[in-house]
Design a protein around this motif. Structure first.
Motif, PDB file in Angstrom:
ATOM      1  N   UNK A  37       0.847  -1.193   0.000  1.00 44.35           N
ATOM      2  CA  UNK A  37       0.000   0.000   0.000  1.00 44.35           C
ATOM      3  C   UNK A  37       0.878   1.237   0.000  1.00 44.35           C
ATOM      4  N   UNK A  38       0.545   2.194  -0.855  1.00 40.70           N
ATOM      5  CA  UNK A  38       1.251   3.468  -0.906  1.00 40.70           C
ATOM      6  C   UNK A  38       0.283   4.611  -0.674  1.00 40.70           C
ATOM      7  N   UNK A  97       0.719   7.819  -4.861  1.00 45.59           N
ATOM      8  CA  UNK A  97       0.343   6.641  -4.085  1.00 45.59           C
ATOM      9  C   UNK A  97       0.785   5.361  -4.778  1.00 45.59           C
ATOM     10  N   UNK A  98       0.577   5.273  -6.094  1.00 46.77           N
ATOM     11  CA  UNK A  98       0.985   4.080  -6.844  1.00 46.77           C
ATOM     12  C   UNK A  98       2.506   3.951  -6.839  1.00 46.77           C
ATOM     13  N   UNK A  99       3.199   5.063  -7.088  1.00 51.43           N
ATOM     14  CA  UNK A  99       4.663   5.017  -7.075  1.00 51.43           C
ATOM     15  C   UNK A  99       5.187   4.669  -5.680  1.00 51.43           C
ATOM     16  N   UNK A 124      -7.678   1.726  -5.733  1.00 49.12           N
ATOM     17  CA  UNK A 124      -7.257   3.126  -5.659  1.00 49.12           C
ATOM     18  C   UNK A 124      -8.307   3.889  -4.873  1.00 49.12           C
ATOM     19  N   UNK A 125      -7.872   4.678  -3.902  1.00 50.81           N
ATOM     20  CA  UNK A 125      -8.813   5.414  -3.061  1.00 50.81           C
ATOM     21  C   UNK A 125      -8.361   6.863  -2.965  1.00 50.81           C
ATOM     22  N   UNK A 181      -3.070   3.641  -2.616  1.00 51.03           N
ATOM     23  CA  UNK A 181      -3.096   2.636  -3.685  1.00 51.03           C
ATOM     24  C   UNK A 181      -2.649   1.302  -3.108  1.00 51.03           C
ATOM     25  N   UNK A 182      -3.409   0.270  -3.399  1.00 50.26           N
ATOM     26  CA  UNK A 182      -3.035  -1.086  -3.010  1.00 50.26           C
ATOM     27  C   UNK A 182      -2.690  -1.857  -4.275  1.00 50.26           C
ATOM     28  N   UNK A 183      -1.513  -2.444  -4.287  1.00 51.67           N
ATOM     29  CA  UNK A 183      -1.081  -3.225  -5.440  1.00 51.67           C
ATOM     30  C   UNK A 183      -0.644  -4.606  -4.966  1.00 51.67           C
ATOM     31  N   UNK A 184      -0.634  -5.553  -5.888  1.00 50.95           N
ATOM     32  CA  UNK A 184      -0.147  -6.900  -5.593  1.00 50.95           C
ATOM     33  C   UNK A 184       0.976  -7.221  -6.564  1.00 50.95           C
ATOM     34  N   UNK A 185       2.112  -7.625  -5.994  1.00 53.27           N
ATOM     35  CA  UNK A 185       3.295  -7.937  -6.791  1.00 53.27           C
ATOM     36  C   UNK A 185       3.710  -9.383  -6.546  1.00 53.27           C
ATOM     37  N   UNK A 186       4.487  -9.960  -7.461  1.00 58.86           N
ATOM     38  CA  UNK A 186       5.026 -11.300  -7.204  1.00 58.86           C
ATOM     39  C   UNK A 186       5.996 -11.259  -6.026  1.00 58.86           C
TER      40      UNK A 186
END
Length: 406
Positions: free
Chosen positions: A245-246, A289-291, A336-337, A394-399
Motif C-alpha cells: 500500500x502506498x 500513491x501508486x509510485x 485506488x482510493x 493505492x493497493x497493489x499486488x506484486x510477485x
C-alpha cells in the motif's frame, strides 16, 4: 446491551455449519470437504479463533455431524461445544445464539462456514461497524449485469447495478438486539429469512453496510470444489501475494480560470488550479500513491516540473505510467482510493464520472476506485478557499521476490 466506553466490547462469533450442502454435491456436507489439506469449516473457524478481538466462538452443526465436526475442528480455549442446528438457517442461528447465552457477549458476528477466506481486516471492520451502528453487514459492488428472469427462462428487466450490493458474512449485531429479533420472529411464526440482516430489518432495526471483500467468496457449486481449479486459484493468488500500500498527498492553489480538473474530469469553477502540468491535484496524489506502493520515487522524480514538456500536460498520463510500471513488475492494481479536500467545488455531482475516468486511466474496473470528498470546517488554506488538497492510497499486488521472508 451497550458496550462500555471504558473497555472494548466482548465479541463472540457464531459460525453456521449445519447445512446439508446439497448444491455442492459430493459424499459429505460441503463444510467438511477438503480445502487445501483441511476441512473448509476448519479454515472458516480459524480466522475467528485466531483473531485477538474475538472472545468466544460457537459453531452450529447438523444433527448427526458430530464425528465429522470433531475430525475437522481441533479443541481451542475460545471454542464452545458445538450446538445442534435446525432445519433452516434461521433456526440454526437461533440455536447458536442460545449457546452463547452465558458468554456475556455484547457483539456477535454471524458467519457462514462456506466462506473460508475471511480476513482479519474484515473481522475488524465488522466489529467496528456493529459498535458504531448496532447492526451491520458487509457488502461489495455488483460487477456483473443482473436481470430478472421471466417465464420460460427469457431475459426480463435489467437492474441498475449501481444501486445493488452483494451481501456477505460475517454480519455483526449487538447480541441482545439480535436475540430479541429472533425471539420476535419465532413468536410471530416468521420463517425463511436467509440472512440475519434481513431478519433484523424485518423486526424494525436499521442495518448499516460496510466494505466487504472480493476474496470473501461463498463456496457453493461443484466447480468451486474441483481440486485442480482450487490449486490454480491458489497458485494465482500466491504468485501475486506481495500486497503493498502506498499513499500520496498533493496541494494546489487557486489561480485565474473558469474550471478545475479533478480526477481527469473538467469541473466548472470560478477559479482554476495553478501548478505542475494541468494541476489535477487528484491524479497527482494517486500517482504518488501508486509510485509509493512500488517504492519508486514520486511524481517529481518521474515527471520533473522543471521540464517544460510537462507544462500544461494532461495528468492522466502520469497515473497511466505509474500503473504501467506496476504491470511491468508483474503486478496488478488492487484498489485506488482518493479523498479531495476543499470547500468547493462540490464533488458529489461529479463523483461517478471521476471514478470512471480514473478506472479508465488505470486500467481497472470502476469497482476498484473510491472517490470521496471532505472539508476542513473552514480551517486552513482549504477552508479559506485558497486551493484544494488531495490524499490518496493505492493497493497493489506484486510477485514475491527473491529473499522475501514468507
Amino acid at each position: 446491551m451497550e458496550a462500555s466506553s471504558e473497555r472494548p466490547p466482548r465479541v463472540a462469533a457464531l459460525i453456521c455449519a449445519a447445512g446439508a450442502g446439497i448444491r455442492a454435491r459430493g459424499d459429505q456436507p460441503k463444510q467438511f470437504r477438503d480445502l487445501g489439506g483441511e476441512a473448509m469449516l476448519a479454515a472458516s473457524a480459524r480466522a475467528f479463533l485466531e483473531h485477538p478481538r474475538i472472545d468466544q466462538v460457537a459453531i452450529v452443526i447438523g444433527a448427526g455431524h458430530e464425528a465429522l465436526y470433531h475430525a475437522a475442528v481441533s479443541a481451542h480455549p475460545k471454542l464452545l461445544p458445538p450446538a445442534t442446528g435446525g432445519a433452516t438457517r434461521q433456526a440454526s442461528v437461533s440455536a447458536g445464539l442460545a449457546a452463547l447465552e452465558g458468554s456475556a457477549a455484547e457483539i456477535v458476528l454471524v458467519h457462514d462456514a462456506a466462506r473460508p477466506f475471511t480476513s482479519s481486516g474484515l473481522i475488524d471492520r465488522a466489529i467496528e461497524a456493529a459498535a458504531a451502528s448496532g447492526a451491520a453487514v458487509p457488502a461489495t459492488d455488483v460487477t456483473d449485469t443482473i436481470c430478472v428472469a421471466i417465464e420460460g427462462d427469457w431475459r426480463g428487466e435489467t437492474l441498475d447495478r449501481s444501486r445493488l450490493r452483494a451481501l456477505q458474512t460475517p454480519q455483526a449485531f449487538r447480541y441482545a438486539d439480535l436475540v430479541a429479533a429472533h425471539a420476535r420472529a419465532a413468536r410471530e411464526g416468521r420463517e425463511g429469512f436467509t440472512d440475519d440482516g434481513a431478519l433484523f430489518a424485518w423486526a424494525g432495526g436499521r442495518v448499516a453496510l460496510f466494505e466487504g471483500e472480493g476474496r470473501n467468496l461463498k463456496l457453493t457449486t461443484p466447480d468451486q470444489f474441483d481440486d485442480e481449479a482450487l490449486r490454480r486459484a491458489g497458485r494465482a493468488f500466491l504468485a501475486l501475494g506481495d500486497v503493498r500500500t502506498g499513499s500520496g498527498f498533493d496541494v494546489h492553489a487557486f489561480g485565474p480560470g473558469d474550471h478545475v480538473i479533478l480526477g481527469g474530469v473538467v469541473i466548472p469553477h470560478p477559479f482554476g488550479l495553478a501548478g505542475h502540468s494541468d494541476a489535477d491535484v487528484a491524479l497527482h496524489a494517486l500517482t504518488d500513491a501508486v509510485l509509493g506502493a512500488l517504492g519508486d520515487g514520486d511524481i517529481g522524480a518521474h515527471f520533473p516540473p522543471s521540464d517544460m514538456k510537462w507544462k500544461g500536460a494532461e495528468s492522466g498520463q502520469f497515473l497511466a505510467e505509474a500503473c504501467r510500471l506496476v504491470r511491468a513488475a508483474g503486478g496488478v492494481i488492487a484498489h485506488l482510493d482518493l479523498t479531495i479536500i476543499g470547500e468547493a467545488p462540490k464533488i458529489g455531482p461529479h463523483r461517478e464520472r471521476m471514478r470512471a475516468r480514473i478506472a479508465e486511466i488505470a486500467g481497472v474496473p470502476v469497482s476498484r476506485v473510491g472517490v470521496k470528498a471532505t472539508t476542513t470546517e473552514r480551517l486552513g488554506f482549504a477552508g479559506r478557499r485558497e486551493g484544494l488538497a488531495a490524499m490518496a492510497s493505492a493497493t497493489i499486488r506484486l510477485p514475491f521476490t527473491e529473499g522475501f521472508d514468507r
